[in-house]
Design an enzyme around this catalytic site. Structure first.
Site: not given
Length: 229
Positions: A63-64
């Site tokens: 995930d970012r």
């Protein structure tokens, strides 16, 4: 190549493993922001004097807002075989998470059914099976603590969307900085205190056992926890 300096954890003819920063995209999305994959391609192009397009496969993602190690494949053969390893659940993934509460048990297993909301880019972890829910399993243990926060080590057994974030939220734990799952404040860098700490797998070509470890981001809180270990 300064942006990758000190962040390449492993490299051979088939794979390159990089320590991702929180807030950094692994691959492109609708934002159009520069990605870690872009940086790795530039590094390969310059370092090995490659002409034209540089091949880079992405067998898994983070995930970012999550930091930690990301594996890239430098050859198509390595990508296909790494995909098979991930699908076969033979890759051991360990994460560290800084949370705001101590769990009722200092170690245990969480089982939920994950339902993904694609519009909100969020997942909900339910204790009972519901239609379209996917089984999510992880083990956790408390490994360090401060007056305010707790460091949990997590072993993932499944790879669901936002799995750790959603499962912890379901039991009342919130990862520091994770506004989407209930923590009240963001972190200054836009990341969250969830870190892909280590990964173990059999090399897809050389067939040797590999374990690769990524240091967490350098800040006061992470450093304080590291001093306890």
């Amino acid at each position: 190549m300064e942006q990758l300096e000190g962040r390449i954890l492993y490299e051979d003819n088939h794979l390159i493993v990089v320590n991702k920063r929180g807030g950094e995209l692994v691959q492109g999305d609708k934002t159009g922001d520069r990605t870690l994959a872009d940086l790795v391609k530039e590094y390969l192009k310059v370092t090995y004097n490659k002409k034209g397009n540089v091949y880079l496969g992405i067998p898994h993602r983070l995930d970012r807002p999550t930091s930690g190690l990301v594996i890239f494949a430098k050859t198509e053969k390595a990508l296909v075989r790494m995909n098979e390893l991930f699908k076969g659940n033979t890759v051991k993934k360990t994460y560290w998470a800084i949370v705001d509460k101590v769990p009722n048990e200092t170690e245990g297993t969480l089982l939920h059914y994950i339902i993904r909301d694609t519009k909100a880019n969020k997942s909900v972890a339910l204790p009972v099976e519901k239609q379209k829910g996917k089984l999510a399993k992880l083990d956790y243990r408390l490994i360090a603590a401060s007056k305010t926060y707790y460091l949990l080590e997590v072993q993932l057994h499944t790879g669901r969307h936002h799995q750790i974030r959603a499962q912890f939220a379901a039991i009342g734990l919130h990862i520091k900085g994770d506004l989407k799952y209930g923590f009240p404040r963001s972190n200054p860098d836009g990341g969250i205190c969830l870190h892909a700490r280590s990964i173990s797998f059999v090399h897809p070509v050389r067939k040797e056992e590999l374990t690769i470890v990524a240091d967490p981001p350098q800040d006061t809180l992470w450093d304080a926890f590291l001093s306890q270990l």
